[in-house]
Write an enzyme that holds these catalytic residues in place. Structure first.
Site, PDB file in Angstrom:
ATOM      1  N   ALA A 119       0.943  -1.735  -0.140  1.00  0.00           N
ATOM      2  CA  ALA A 119      -0.113  -0.184   0.050  1.00  0.00           C
ATOM      3  C   ALA A 119       1.095   0.964   0.171  1.00  0.00           C
ATOM      4  O   ALA A 119       1.085   1.528   1.263  1.00  0.00           O
ATOM      5  CB  ALA A 119      -0.830  -0.058   1.186  1.00  0.00           C
ATOM      6  N   ALA A 132      -1.060  11.110  -4.910  1.00  0.00           N
ATOM      7  CA  ALA A 132       0.189  10.394  -4.408  1.00  0.00           C
ATOM      8  C   ALA A 132       0.365   8.727  -5.415  1.00  0.00           C
ATOM      9  O   ALA A 132       0.742   8.088  -4.751  1.00  0.00           O
ATOM     10  CB  ALA A 132       1.189  10.440  -3.582  1.00  0.00           C
ATOM     11  N   GLY A 133       0.762   8.587  -6.989  1.00  0.00           N
ATOM     12  CA  GLY A 133       1.493   7.408  -7.255  1.00  0.00           C
ATOM     13  C   GLY A 133       2.454   8.443  -7.645  1.00  0.00           C
ATOM     14  O   GLY A 133       3.853   7.589  -6.859  1.00  0.00           O
ATOM     15  N   ILE A 156      -4.681  -0.481  -4.324  1.00  0.00           N
ATOM     16  CA  ILE A 156      -4.159  -1.038  -3.990  1.00  0.00           C
ATOM     17  C   ILE A 156      -4.395  -2.878  -4.296  1.00  0.00           C
ATOM     18  O   ILE A 156      -5.486  -3.229  -4.047  1.00  0.00           O
ATOM     19  CB  ILE A 156      -4.288  -0.823  -2.469  1.00  0.00           C
ATOM     20  CG1 ILE A 156      -3.597   0.217  -1.961  1.00  0.00           C
ATOM     21  CG2 ILE A 156      -2.836  -2.457  -1.174  1.00  0.00           C
ATOM     22  CD1 ILE A 156      -2.567   1.194  -2.764  1.00  0.00           C
ATOM     23  N   GLY A 176     -10.896  -9.698 -36.916  1.00  0.00           N
ATOM     24  CA  GLY A 176     -12.097  -9.690 -36.323  1.00  0.00           C
ATOM     25  C   GLY A 176     -12.229 -10.182 -35.098  1.00  0.00           C
ATOM     26  O   GLY A 176     -13.120 -10.005 -34.290  1.00  0.00           O
ATOM     27  N   GLU A 184       3.993   0.614 -10.987  1.00  0.00           N
ATOM     28  CA  GLU A 184       5.287   0.336 -10.163  1.00  0.00           C
ATOM     29  C   GLU A 184       6.218   1.050 -11.316  1.00  0.00           C
ATOM     30  O   GLU A 184       7.197   1.128 -11.180  1.00  0.00           O
ATOM     31  CB  GLU A 184       5.819  -1.255 -10.544  1.00  0.00           C
ATOM     32  CG  GLU A 184       4.711  -2.271  -9.315  1.00  0.00           C
ATOM     33  CD  GLU A 184       5.729  -3.392  -9.395  1.00  0.00           C
ATOM     34  OE1 GLU A 184       7.037  -3.804  -8.979  1.00  0.00           O
ATOM     35  OE2 GLU A 184       5.171  -5.065  -9.259  1.00  0.00           O
ATOM     36  N   GLU A 210       6.773   7.204 -18.163  1.00  0.00           N
ATOM     37  CA  GLU A 210       7.866   8.405 -18.554  1.00  0.00           C
ATOM     38  C   GLU A 210       8.637   8.605 -17.155  1.00  0.00           C
ATOM     39  O   GLU A 210       9.286   9.327 -17.032  1.00  0.00           O
ATOM     40  CB  GLU A 210       6.000   9.114 -17.946  1.00  0.00           C
ATOM     41  CG  GLU A 210       5.818   9.397 -19.499  1.00  0.00           C
ATOM     42  CD  GLU A 210       4.345   8.087 -19.748  1.00  0.00           C
ATOM     43  OE1 GLU A 210       4.008   8.677 -20.942  1.00  0.00           O
ATOM     44  OE2 GLU A 210       4.238   7.502 -18.501  1.00  0.00           O
TER      45      GLU A 210
END
Length: 414
Positions: free
Chosen positions: A134, A140-141, A176, A371, A394, A398
């Protein structure tokens, strides 16, 4: 999960990155996982089932150190890469189940006290307990230092100096994996609200703890168990702290460094399956009095797919090998720091290239199916959805580019 006659190519295991322990995994795992037949219609039930089966099969032992029920003396990045690459070839959900056992308990393996490691790691290895990591929050990533979950000392006069008190957690975590079904969470929180990345500490929090609500499930395009965790005066004993006070950021990064190359391994497994499906389809699909495989355009596309996979694979195996062979090899602090930096940059390159290349390979395979490729329930259609998240979690592509770019600039300046 439907059994298949397709098998991953194991020729890369002859490369010098691997030893007999890794080749042993690759020789045994395909037949085992292909025979499981897990019903994956309910992602949460399927993940529980996979954890149980992986534990009974002995595969989760590679997620913890040998002293606490593991198969190898230390966490081994190459073993994790081989495991995830093989599992992902057959079932991305099986890969997810194994990966989260390792990532969710990694901070305990690296920073837990002996008592904490004994309390949790053997049950992780056997599949009796499901683990979760967690770290991310709504705001906040990628920017971990921006986290707002607070761990306030119940006894400010002493608990911040010694592990003899307790803390109250207040705030949220989100995205999480295994949220809502994990037996425990490795939670990262601010013990110094003004300390930025130097003010973060890590704790083990058991599911069912008073003040923890993990019931807010998050539906995603490729079903996986995800949830938002809410903490309201959730008490955690100070002896459940992992590592040093305010040392949580370093612990989180060390944990991610171990498992980042394995994310690349999972991407390789999905890409190899897409290539195998494309070859199988091209050899059987007839048009204009020949098979699709007879067209030079098809051959060129298959060649491009194979090269993209191998490019990502070599970076992945190098990153895992560097991490494993660098452990304990450097005595001087400056040399050790450079080893750590080299490993981090190599892992970033592997994660970036393998996931981005896998996305391209799977897209090509889907296009080749026409298809049939967009028909819900086809393998390439599910792979197309499964691969997308790997370019984000993770450390998004970027972020990996920034890590690599900064390292290149520092190398040039030095």
């Amino acid at each position: 999960m439907q059994p298949t006659t397709l098998r991953p190519n194991a020729g890369h295991l002859a490369l010098p990155f691997f030893d007999e322990a890794h080749r042993h995994i690759a020789a045994r795992l395909p037949d085992w996982v292909n025979a499981q037949g897990v019903d994956e219609s309910d992602d949460r039930a399927a993940c529980r089932d996979w954890v149980r089966r992986l534990g009974e099969g002995g595969w989760l032992k590679y997620c913890v150190p040998g002293e606490f029920g593991g198969a190898l003396p230390q966490l081994d990045s190459r073993a994790l890469v081989v495991l995830r690459e093989t599992l992902a070839f057959y079932s991305p959900l099986a890969d997810f189940a194994l990966a989260m056992q390792g990532l969710g308990s990694g901070a305990i393996s690296l920073g837990g006290s002996t008592a904490v490691r004994r309390a949790y790691l053997p049950d992780v290895a056997s599949g009796r307990k499901i683990a979760a990591f967690a770290l991310s929050e709504p705001d906040a990533g990628s920017d971990v230092a921006a986290m707002k979950l607070i761990a306030s000392a119940a006894r400010p006069d002493c608990a911040m100096q010694e592990k003899d008190g307790s803390f109250f957690l207040d705030g949220q975590k989100t995205w999480i994996s295994n949220g809502g079904m994990a037996d425990f969470y490795c939670v990262f929180a601010k013990t110094d609200p003004d300390g930025g990345s130097r003010g973060i500490s890590a704790f083990v929090v058991d599911r069912g703890s008073e003040g923890l609500d993990d019931s807010a499930h998050i539906p995603v395009m490729a079903p996986h168990p995800l949830a938002t965790l809410s903490f309201t005066r959730c008490r955690v004993q100070a002896d459940q702290m992992l590592g040093e006070l305010n040392g949580g950021f370093k612990l989180a990064m060390q944990t991610l460094d171990i498992f980042r190359a394995s994310v690349a391994g999972a991407a390789l497994g999905m890409a190899r399956r897409a290539l195998a499906e494309a070859i199988h389809h091209a050899q059987r699909r007839r048009m204009f009095n020949q098979t699709l495989a007879d067209f030079q355009l098809t051959q060129a596309r298959l060649g491009e797919m194979a090269a993209l996979i191998d490019a990502g694979a070599l970076l992945t195996y190098r990153a895992a090998w560097l991490r494993d062979t660098a452990q304990g090899s450097a005595k001087e602090r400056s040399v050790a720091a450079k080893h750590q930096k080299d490993c981090s940059v190599a892992a970033a390159m592997a994660k970036m290239c393998a996931t981005e290349n896998a996305q391209r390979v799977i897209d090509m395979a889907l296009q080749m199916h026409g298809g049939l490729g967009v028909m819900v329930g086809s393998k390439v259609e599910s792979l197309y959805r499964d691969i997308r998240a790997l370019r984000i979690y993770e450390g998004a592509t970027e972020v990996q580019q920034l890590i690599i770019g900064k390292a290149v600039l520092q190398e040039a300046q030095s």
